[in-house]
Design a protein around this motif. Structure first.
Motif, mmCIF file in Angstrom:
data_model
loop_
_atom_site.group_PDB
_atom_site.id
_atom_site.type_symbol
_atom_site.label_atom_id
_atom_site.label_comp_id
_atom_site.label_asym_id
_atom_site.label_seq_id
_atom_site.Cartn_x
_atom_site.Cartn_y
_atom_site.Cartn_z
ATOM 1 N N ASP A 147 -14.176 -25.197 26.647
ATOM 2 C CA ASP A 147 -13.345 -25.186 27.981
ATOM 3 C C ASP A 147 -12.407 -26.366 28.323
ATOM 4 O OD1 ASP A 147 -15.025 -23.064 28.841
ATOM 5 O OD2 ASP A 147 -16.432 -24.297 29.635
ATOM 6 N N CYS A 148 -12.287 -27.144 27.229
ATOM 7 C CA CYS A 148 -11.046 -28.275 27.072
ATOM 8 C C CYS A 148 -10.262 -27.757 26.217
ATOM 9 C CB CYS A 148 -12.168 -29.436 26.593
ATOM 10 S SG CYS A 148 -11.066 -30.821 26.280
ATOM 11 N N VAL A 149 -9.057 -27.789 26.825
ATOM 12 C CA VAL A 149 -7.807 -27.469 25.960
ATOM 13 C C VAL A 149 -7.705 -28.454 24.936
ATOM 14 C CG1 VAL A 149 -5.198 -27.050 26.238
ATOM 15 C CG2 VAL A 149 -6.616 -26.599 28.073
ATOM 16 N N GLU A 150 -7.709 -29.535 25.177
ATOM 17 C CA GLU A 150 -7.474 -30.613 23.987
ATOM 18 C C GLU A 150 -8.683 -30.595 22.994
ATOM 19 O OE1 GLU A 150 -7.908 -31.433 27.153
ATOM 20 O OE2 GLU A 150 -5.841 -32.120 27.932
ATOM 21 N N GLY A 151 -9.837 -30.154 23.318
ATOM 22 C CA GLY A 151 -10.910 -29.825 22.209
ATOM 23 C C GLY A 151 -10.727 -28.755 21.524
ATOM 24 N N LEU A 152 -10.242 -27.677 22.100
ATOM 25 C CA LEU A 152 -9.941 -26.443 21.286
ATOM 26 C C LEU A 152 -8.780 -26.801 20.424
ATOM 27 C CD1 LEU A 152 -10.459 -23.672 20.686
ATOM 28 C CD2 LEU A 152 -9.078 -22.988 22.649
ATOM 29 N N ALA A 153 -7.843 -27.424 20.945
ATOM 30 C CA ALA A 153 -6.564 -27.759 20.141
ATOM 31 C C ALA A 153 -7.033 -28.610 18.771
ATOM 32 C CB ALA A 153 -5.478 -28.431 20.873
ATOM 33 N N LEU A 154 -7.765 -29.600 19.098
ATOM 34 C CA LEU A 154 -8.358 -30.643 18.106
ATOM 35 C C LEU A 154 -8.942 -29.708 17.068
ATOM 36 C CD1 LEU A 154 -8.391 -33.355 16.871
ATOM 37 C CD2 LEU A 154 -10.499 -33.835 18.387
ATOM 38 N N TYR A 155 -9.959 -28.909 17.400
ATOM 39 C CA TYR A 155 -10.790 -28.153 16.415
ATOM 40 C C TYR A 155 -9.949 -26.877 15.733
ATOM 41 C CZ TYR A 155 -13.769 -24.471 14.726
ATOM 42 O OH TYR A 155 -14.747 -23.785 14.096
ATOM 43 N N GLU A 156 -9.188 -26.486 16.223
ATOM 44 C CA GLU A 156 -8.337 -25.718 15.502
ATOM 45 C C GLU A 156 -7.349 -26.445 14.408
ATOM 46 O OE1 GLU A 156 -6.154 -23.285 18.723
ATOM 47 O OE2 GLU A 156 -7.702 -21.924 18.808
#
Length: 99
Positions: free
Chosen positions: A40-49
């Motif tokens: 649910d964290c935009v930064e987390g998803l972007a970092l993972y991708e």
């Protein structure tokens, strides 16, 4: 150190490097197998991708597999060289003994 034992030592070093590199690959594969940075964290998803693209999609992980295979081949070749030198030394020893 005799020539054959030097090649045996090289083979062992190549095998050890292959194991360590493969362990690294397996660890990073587990890390990118799941998003630990937050769904649910935009930064987390972007970092993972970004991490997944850098490691999996770029072929980096595949290159590690290739390097592990190359190291294992090198180890086998070093073992073959050691055996060849040992066999040659034994043949020379028998010839000298017979003369």
């Amino acid at each position: 150190m005799s020539d054959d034992s030097a090649w045996t030592t090289r083979a062992a070093a190549a095998r050890a490097a292959a194991r360590e590199l493969d362990d690294c690959r397996m660890t990073i594969t587990r890390i990118v197998g799941m998003n630990y940075f937050g769904r649910d964290c935009v930064e987390g998803l972007a970092l993972y991708e970004s991490l997944r693209r850098a490691i999996v999609d770029s072929g980096w992980s595949t290159q590690l597999v290739h390097q592990v295979n190359e190291l294992n081949t090198l180890a086998a070749n070093c073992d073959a060289a050691a055996n060849s030198i040992k066999n040659q030394d034994e043949q020379e020893g028998r010839r000298e003994f017979q003369n």
